[in-house]
Scaffold this active site. Structure first.
Site: not given
Ligand code: NAD
Length: 496
Positions: A224-225, A227-228, A246
């Site tokens: 995910g992102s 920040a998270t 990741e």
């Molecule tokens: P996000 O961080 O907002 O959410 C990712 C996941 O985390 C979701 O399932 C969400 O419900 C969960 N989440 C949210 N808050 C949480 C917490 N406090 N504790 C635990 N889990 C929590 O990211 P997004 O907007 O879904 O995805 C976009 C980002 O993902 C982009 O920055 C992209 O580059 C990245 N990404 C990275 C890869 C990689 O392999 N490096 C692959 C795909 C996407």
């Protein structure tokens, strides 16, 4: 194990339930995600509670005892059957993926096509035995995969295949924006794996923290992102839980003056806009040598013009809407800033009237001409169909600019002179770098990020090792030998 004919689900539209201990369960509260092609609500999905999380973790812990005792070949057999079953369900999973992500048919096919090969290329990997001492890779216990919305099935399958192959049990937590295909993968899995081995729980934004803080969870594999990711790592720290992160990327592609424009430009354009730019490893900054900049920009715009935008049902569309209202809002703000700051827009597509203002999250494919390095479009990950082209003249300077980001996921250099390109590529601070290519990753090669793009790796043998504890044991019964062991004496073995 069930016969393949029993593995095709009959409902992909109405009912979506959690999979806990191979039982399909509902929750008192439900929610609906939104179809990004129309802005309309989709079917109801569960909103899991702490009690659901506790039941799933307990089931995964109970299942772990038997699952780790099976041989790797046995576990691989289950995973191969799961790969076959996913493929047998493609007719249902494809449109559902389209509905939840907005991916047009071509995008659906790309994600679906890779699922089987992700599993089939991972399961032959074995942590082999060598020499007289055994390094033991013991599974950790309950692994939880928390994933983003841009590849709801692809991201899930990479994590579950690695976790299950080495003997962990696995719980998948999809993004609230794209819970549908994940829940169906859970239903398919429930017909294949023993109870508690593979479970799926959907919920709201409070569900991830229930897993990251749960003492029964041994490892979080998060995509995910940034920040998270930081919040996930902090929460895992409380129990010293293992964690793989990741995260985002702001990949630079550096174009040297000697490239063949006719073949290079369409590739770079595709790698920048595919999946409407919502890929961690998409090209997000294109640095073009000043001597070919104008010609490259003109050809790039022509290539981008050919990308038809349409809904998930449009067979001719190359790009769909962005996936959700949050991302749409973020990107609208970024488009607004580009206009406000007077950055030079080389091309901004006209959205077809049938899509414009009709509730879907469509954005015009946009090319920005040489914006300042400190503009947000260049400095941050945009994750959308708006891409900056930037001019460079000095090799050292362009590498400094490519590296001047807190992210470090991927990067590439494009040149007919491969020795030059290789020399430049080696200086990029990123987890994966390419010469004359980008975003080529494969399940049997480890993948991860530098700097804030991640911690640890997944895929490949190194990814498998991330799901296991390493241990040493001496086969000799002469205890004194232990003292004489050097690192060279240590081999590896696949079984506990
Ligand atoms: P996000 O961080 O907002 O959410 C990712 C996941 O985390 C979701 O399932 C969400 O419900 C969960 N989440 C949210 N808050 C949480 C917490 N406090 N504790 C635990 N889990 C929590 O990211 P997004 O907007 O879904 O995805 C976009 C980002 O993902 C982009 O920055 C992209 O580059 C990245 N990404 C990275 C890869 C990689 O392999 N490096 C692959 C795909 C996407």
């Amino acid at each position: 194990m069930a016969a393949t004919s029993n593995l095709v689900l009959d409902d992909y539209e109405k009912t979506f339930r959690n999979v806990i201990d191979n039982e399909l369960t509902s929750t008192a509260e439900t929610r609906r995600a939104v179809d990004p092609s129309t802005g309309q609500p989709l079917a109801e999905v569960p909103v899991s509670t702490q009690a659901d999380v506790d039941r799933a973790v307990a089931a995964a812990q109970a299942a772990f005892v038997g699952w780790r005792e099976r041989s790797t070949d046995d576990r691989a057999g289950y995973l191969l059957q799961f790969a076959d079953a996913i493929e047998a369900n493609q007719a249902g999973l494809g449109p559902l993926l389209g509905k939840e992500t907005g991916k047009p048919l071509q995008g659906q096919a790309i994600e679906l096509f890779h699922l089987g090969s992700l599993i089939r290329q991972m399961v032959p990997l074995r942590l082999e035995e060598e020499r007289k001492v055994v390094r033991r890779y013991l599974p950790l216990g309950v692994g939880v995969g928390i994933v983003a919305w841009n590849f709801p099935m692809g991201l899930a399958v990479v994590k579950l295949a690695a976790a299950l192959l080495v003997g962990n049990t696995f719980i998948l937590k999809p993004s609230p924006y794209s819970p549908y295909t994940a829940l169906k993968l859970g239903e398919i899995g429930a017909r294949i794996f023993p109870p508690g081995v593979f479970q799926v729980l959907s919920g709201g934004e409070d569900l991830g923290p229930m897993f990251t803080s749960h003492p029964g969870v041994a490892k979080i594999s998060f995509t995910g992102s940034v920040a998270t990711g930081k919040k996930v790592m902090a929460a895992c720290g409380a129990h010293l839980k293992r964690v793989t992160l990741e995260l985002g990327g702001n990949d630079a592609a550096i174009i040297c003056p000697d490239v063949d424009l006719a073949t290079t430009v369409p590739k770079i354009a595709f790698l920048s806009y595919v999946n409407s730019g919502q890929i961690c490893l998409a090209v997000k900054r294109v640095y073009v040598h000043e001597s070919i900049y104008d010609a490259f920009l003109a050809a790039f715009v022509e290539a981008v013009k050919t990308f038809k935008v349409g809904p998930a049902t449009d067979a001719e569309a190359a790009l769909g809407p962005v996936q959700n209202s949050m991302q749409y809002g973020k990107l609208q703000a970024l488009y607004g800033e580009v206009a406000q700051q007077g950055l030079k827009v080389a091309y901004k597509a006209d959205l077809p009237p049938a899509l414009d203002g009709k509730g879907g999250f469509y954005l015009p494919s946009t090319v920005v001409d040489n914006p300042p390095e400190d503009s947000r479009l260049v400095a941050e990950e945009q994750f959308g169909p708006i891409v900056p082209l930037l001019k460079w003249s000095d090799e050292e300077d362009v590498i400094r600019r490519a590296n001047a980001t807190l992210m470090g996921l991927g990067g590439s250099v494009w040149s007919a002179d491969t020795a030059r390109a290789e020399r430049m590529t080696r200086q990029l601070e990123a987890g994966t770098v390419w010469v004359n290519s980008h975003f080529e990753i494969t399940p049997n090669v480890a993948f991860g990020g530098f700097k804030e793009s991640g911690v640890g790796v997944e895929q490949g043998l190194d990814g498998l090792k991330g799901g296991a504890i390493t241990n040493f044991s001496l086969r000799s019964n002469n205890a004194a030998n232990i003292m004489r062991l050097s690192q060279e004496d240590v081999g590896v073995c696949s079984e506990p």
